[in-house]
Design an enzyme around this catalytic site. Structure first.
Site, PDB file in Angstrom:
ATOM      1  N   GLY A   1       0.824  -1.210   0.000  1.00  0.00           N
ATOM      2  CA  GLY A   1       0.000   0.000   0.000  1.00  0.00           C
ATOM      3  C   GLY A   1       0.853   1.253   0.000  1.00  0.00           C
ATOM      4  O   GLY A   1       1.559   1.525   0.963  1.00  0.00           O
TER       5      GLY A   1
ATOM      6  N   ASP B   1     -12.623   9.883  12.468  1.00  0.00           N
ATOM      7  CA  ASP B   1     -12.409   8.689  11.635  1.00  0.00           C
ATOM      8  C   ASP B   1     -13.608   7.743  11.635  1.00  0.00           C
ATOM      9  O   ASP B   1     -13.727   6.889  10.762  1.00  0.00           O
ATOM     10  CB  ASP B   1     -11.201   7.889  12.154  1.00  0.00           C
ATOM     11  CG  ASP B   1      -9.878   8.547  11.815  1.00  0.00           C
ATOM     12  OD1 ASP B   1      -9.892   9.692  11.318  1.00  0.00           O
ATOM     13  OD2 ASP B   1      -8.824   7.922  12.054  1.00  0.00           O
TER      14      ASP B   1
ATOM     15  N   ALA C   1      -6.391  13.913  11.873  1.00  0.00           N
ATOM     16  CA  ALA C   1      -6.565  14.379  13.246  1.00  0.00           C
ATOM     17  C   ALA C   1      -7.192  15.771  13.292  1.00  0.00           C
ATOM     18  O   ALA C   1      -8.132  16.024  14.056  1.00  0.00           O
ATOM     19  CB  ALA C   1      -5.199  14.400  13.934  1.00  0.00           C
TER      20      ALA C   1
ATOM     21  N   HIS D   1      11.394  38.007   0.998  1.00  0.00           N
ATOM     22  CA  HIS D   1      12.447  37.415   0.162  1.00  0.00           C
ATOM     23  C   HIS D   1      13.725  37.290   0.981  1.00  0.00           C
ATOM     24  O   HIS D   1      14.086  38.235   1.663  1.00  0.00           O
ATOM     25  CB  HIS D   1      12.713  38.300  -1.043  1.00  0.00           C
ATOM     26  CG  HIS D   1      13.831  37.778  -1.906  1.00  0.00           C
ATOM     27  ND1 HIS D   1      13.675  36.668  -2.715  1.00  0.00           N
ATOM     28  CD2 HIS D   1      15.121  38.188  -2.049  1.00  0.00           C
ATOM     29  CE1 HIS D   1      14.816  36.435  -3.351  1.00  0.00           C
ATOM     30  NE2 HIS D   1      15.714  37.334  -2.949  1.00  0.00           N
TER      31      HIS D   1
HETATM   32  P1  NAI Z   1      -4.462   5.060   2.388  1.00  0.00           P
HETATM   33  O1  NAI Z   1      -5.892   4.893   2.117  1.00  0.00           O
HETATM   34  O2  NAI Z   1      -3.834   6.413   2.383  1.00  0.00           O
HETATM   35  O3  NAI Z   1      -3.615   4.166   1.340  1.00  0.00           O
HETATM   36  C1  NAI Z   1      -3.772   2.790   1.194  1.00  0.00           C
HETATM   37  C2  NAI Z   1      -3.154   2.364  -0.132  1.00  0.00           C
HETATM   38  O4  NAI Z   1      -3.144   0.950  -0.170  1.00  0.00           O
HETATM   39  C3  NAI Z   1      -3.927   2.844  -1.335  1.00  0.00           C
HETATM   40  O5  NAI Z   1      -3.049   3.462  -2.243  1.00  0.00           O
HETATM   41  C4  NAI Z   1      -4.536   1.559  -1.901  1.00  0.00           C
HETATM   42  O6  NAI Z   1      -4.669   1.590  -3.302  1.00  0.00           O
HETATM   43  C5  NAI Z   1      -3.518   0.530  -1.478  1.00  0.00           C
HETATM   44  N1  NAI Z   1      -4.027  -0.849  -1.355  1.00  0.00           N
HETATM   45  C6  NAI Z   1      -5.206  -1.245  -0.830  1.00  0.00           C
HETATM   46  N2  NAI Z   1      -5.277  -2.604  -0.856  1.00  0.00           N
HETATM   47  C7  NAI Z   1      -4.124  -3.060  -1.398  1.00  0.00           C
HETATM   48  C8  NAI Z   1      -3.586  -4.348  -1.677  1.00  0.00           C
HETATM   49  N3  NAI Z   1      -4.270  -5.455  -1.377  1.00  0.00           N
HETATM   50  N4  NAI Z   1      -2.362  -4.433  -2.252  1.00  0.00           N
HETATM   51  C9  NAI Z   1      -1.656  -3.314  -2.544  1.00  0.00           C
HETATM   52  N5  NAI Z   1      -2.116  -2.065  -2.294  1.00  0.00           N
HETATM   53  C10 NAI Z   1      -3.330  -1.932  -1.719  1.00  0.00           C
HETATM   54  O7  NAI Z   1      -4.229   4.302   3.759  1.00  0.00           O
HETATM   55  P2  NAI Z   1      -3.056   4.349   4.822  1.00  0.00           P
HETATM   56  O8  NAI Z   1      -1.781   4.792   4.214  1.00  0.00           O
HETATM   57  O9  NAI Z   1      -3.113   3.012   5.468  1.00  0.00           O
HETATM   58  O10 NAI Z   1      -3.540   5.473   5.822  1.00  0.00           O
HETATM   59  C11 NAI Z   1      -4.768   5.330   6.506  1.00  0.00           C
HETATM   60  C12 NAI Z   1      -5.352   6.664   6.876  1.00  0.00           C
HETATM   61  O11 NAI Z   1      -4.548   7.328   7.824  1.00  0.00           O
HETATM   62  C13 NAI Z   1      -5.491   7.572   5.673  1.00  0.00           C
HETATM   63  O12 NAI Z   1      -6.810   8.035   5.599  1.00  0.00           O
HETATM   64  C14 NAI Z   1      -4.550   8.688   5.945  1.00  0.00           C
HETATM   65  O13 NAI Z   1      -5.068   9.940   5.502  1.00  0.00           O
HETATM   66  C15 NAI Z   1      -4.373   8.670   7.455  1.00  0.00           C
HETATM   67  N6  NAI Z   1      -3.016   9.125   7.767  1.00  0.00           N
HETATM   68  C16 NAI Z   1      -2.677  10.414   7.609  1.00  0.00           C
HETATM   69  C17 NAI Z   1      -1.393  10.836   7.805  1.00  0.00           C
HETATM   70  C18 NAI Z   1      -1.046  12.259   7.576  1.00  0.00           C
HETATM   71  O14 NAI Z   1      -1.940  13.078   7.536  1.00  0.00           O
HETATM   72  N7  NAI Z   1       0.218  12.600   7.392  1.00  0.00           N
HETATM   73  C19 NAI Z   1      -0.340   9.922   8.224  1.00  0.00           C
HETATM   74  C20 NAI Z   1      -0.791   8.586   8.323  1.00  0.00           C
HETATM   75  C21 NAI Z   1      -2.081   8.218   8.119  1.00  0.00           C
END
Ligand code: NAI
Length: 451
Positions: free
Chosen positions: A175, A298, A306, A430
């Site tokens: 992912g 969530d 968050a 700047h």
């Molecule tokens: P995500 O939804 O961002 O990404 C998951 C990815 O996994 C997608 O690209 C999807 O196509 C892929 N995927 C799904 N099933 C798969 C498979 N079987 N094989 C290969 N690829 C597959 O989810 P993620 O990264 O787990 O994050 C979860 C949540 O936490 C998100 O909504 C994110 O916004 C939030 N989060 C936010 C952060 C930030 O704001 N910096 C940091 C960490 C998480």
């Protein structure tokens, strides 16, 4: 015991709701099964990951840029255990900080697993707690792949990946979403060989395509290998974790499964209406199908962020107290804490086109920005998306160091419905990275100065 408000879940949604409600003179109880307040974000999410990202970014900079900056480093290395200990210390201090804030505001904290009993009752252990209103802020949990259940040692969720006991020689990430790319950065910078397997044909969907490509390039510079458009077909834990995907076989010491998160709504289905993804269905006022019971963050549909949960918390609680409060989802920024960082707000070019808007696009590359050059930060760009018809600014996409701090100006611009021209005409100090936003706006209008 009768409260005005009971909040279930002490993450950035729940604890902010509790504090704001107490400020508005409500008698509030905040329930969480974790002893430590702050939820996923503070304990096993945003904060520990940023501590590791910061440490490894500094390390990587020393290794790759010190010589060019004229800094002589005789020996450099990473003390893995010390890095993890510092992360724990940062988390501990912030958890104590939240406990202090909650106490100062007179919120009563109850530790235990809460069960929603009725529209006015919550059960914790043998205790029934009564409230005029209840907010569900239960958050989310990592999605598990049936073929690779989490053991949090060799097949890990983000929680396990943030607390590995030793550096894996080979890490495979399933992912390429936000969690995938942030943690791939951490371990690649430390020297693990990192491979990412992603189902879709771009990383970090629905990120603006140009930003996603730039981010992928910078991760590839760290030696991260991507297999896009690749479906995992088999996973087996033996001496190593063996993975088979279409056309790809991998052997890894640790596999991070980061394929998304799902709402923590287990046990709620008999009480409130749930959507297909297990999300609690709410109306525009965060009201669930059960009177007096509300849900935020969530647990409901929308981006799992968050700061979005905290905004919803304040708006909801103020509305309960009779204030007029509302949330503008177009103004919620999204940040990926890689290097360079990626920060976005509003519509991407692709989203604008999909909404039948003729987009006004302007881009400015950091290599032409003086401050970026002085900081050896030439990879990246700022892109503005406007509406050609009205001139209004609709979206900003930044790939740059400190993009998370630069995006604030764009958030205000979108909130205040400014035009691209107003950004172009705004003085910027700047030399700063933020001049790139002005230059991107100038570029959209055909008035670029510095490229
Ligand atoms: P995500 O939804 O961002 O990404 C998951 C990815 O996994 C997608 O690209 C999807 O196509 C892929 N995927 C799904 N099933 C798969 C498979 N079987 N094989 C290969 N690829 C597959 O989810 P993620 O990264 O787990 O994050 C979860 C949540 O936490 C998100 O909504 C994110 O916004 C939030 N989060 C936010 C952060 C930030 O704001 N910096 C940091 C960490 C998480």
């Amino acid at each position: 015991m009768q409260y005005d408000l009971v909040v279930i879940g002490a993450g950035p949604g729940g604890y902010v709701a509790a504090i704001r409600a107490a400020q508005l003179k409500m008698k509030v109880a905040l329930i969480d099964k974790r002893k430590e307040l702050g939820g996923t974000c503070l304990n096993v999410g945003c904060i520990p990951s940023k501590a590791l990202l910061q440490a490894t970014e500094e390390f990587h900079r020393i290794q790759t840029q010190a010589a060019e900056l004229g800094i002589l480093v005789k020996e450099s290395g990473m003390d893995f255990d010390k890095m993890m200990q510092r992360k724990e210390k940062v988390v501990g201090a912030l958890v104590n900080g939240v406990a202090g804030l909650v106490k100062k505001n007179g919120v009563e904290v109850i530790e235990g697993e809460a069960e929603l009993v009725s529209s006015t009752e919550v059960k914790v252990g043998d205790q029934i707690i009564e409230a005029k209103s209840i907010i569900l802020a239960n958050g989310s949990e990592s999605i598990e792949l049936p073929m690779l259940p989490f053991d949090e040692e060799r097949v890990v969720s983000s929680t396990g990946a943030l607390s590995l006991k030793k550096l894996p020689e080979k890490l495979c990430v399933i992912g390429a979403g936000v969690i995938g790319v942030e943690l791939a950065s951490v371990y690649a910078r430390l020297g693990s060989k990192v491979t990412v397997i992603e189902l879709l044909d771009q990383i970090c969907t629905p990120l603006d395509l140009a930003a996603a490509k730039q981010l992928q390039k910078s991760l590839e510079k760290l030696d991260v290998t991507f297999h896009l458009k690749t479906k995992l077909t088999k996973g087996e834990v033996k001496d190593k974790v063996h993975l088979t995907a279409e056309g790809v076989t991998e052997e890894a010491d640790v596999v991070l499964v980061a394929v998304g998160r799902k709402p923590n709504s287990r046990g709620l289905d008999s009480k409130v209406e749930l959507g297909k993804r297990g999300d609690v269905i709410v109306d525009g006022a965060f009201q669930t199908s059960l009177p007096n019971v509300y849900a935020i963050g969530d647990l409901i549909d929308g981006p799992m962020l968050a700061h979005r949960a905290s905004e919803e918390a304040v708006v909801l609680v103020e509305s309960l107290a009779g204030h007029r409060s509302k949330i503008d989802y177009m103004t919620i920024p999204n940040v990926i804490y890689t290097h360079p960082e990626v920060a976005t707000v509003g519509l991407s070019e692709e989203e604008a086109k999909a909404s039948n808007i003729d987009p006004l696009i302007g881009t400015f590359h950091l290599r032409a920005n003086a401050r970026a050059r002085t900081s050896l930060a030439g990879d990246g760009f700022v892109k503005v998306v406007g509406d050609k018809k009205t001139g209004r600014l609709l979206g900003v996409h930044i790939v740059a160091p400190h993009a998370s701090e630069m995006i604030g100006e764009a958030v205000l611009g979108i909130k205040k419905r400014v035009t691209v021209e107003e950004i172009a005409n705004l003085p910027h100090a700047h030399p700063t990275l933020s001049e790139s936003l002005k230059e991107a706006a100038l570029n959209a209008l055909g008035r670029t100065i510095h490229s």
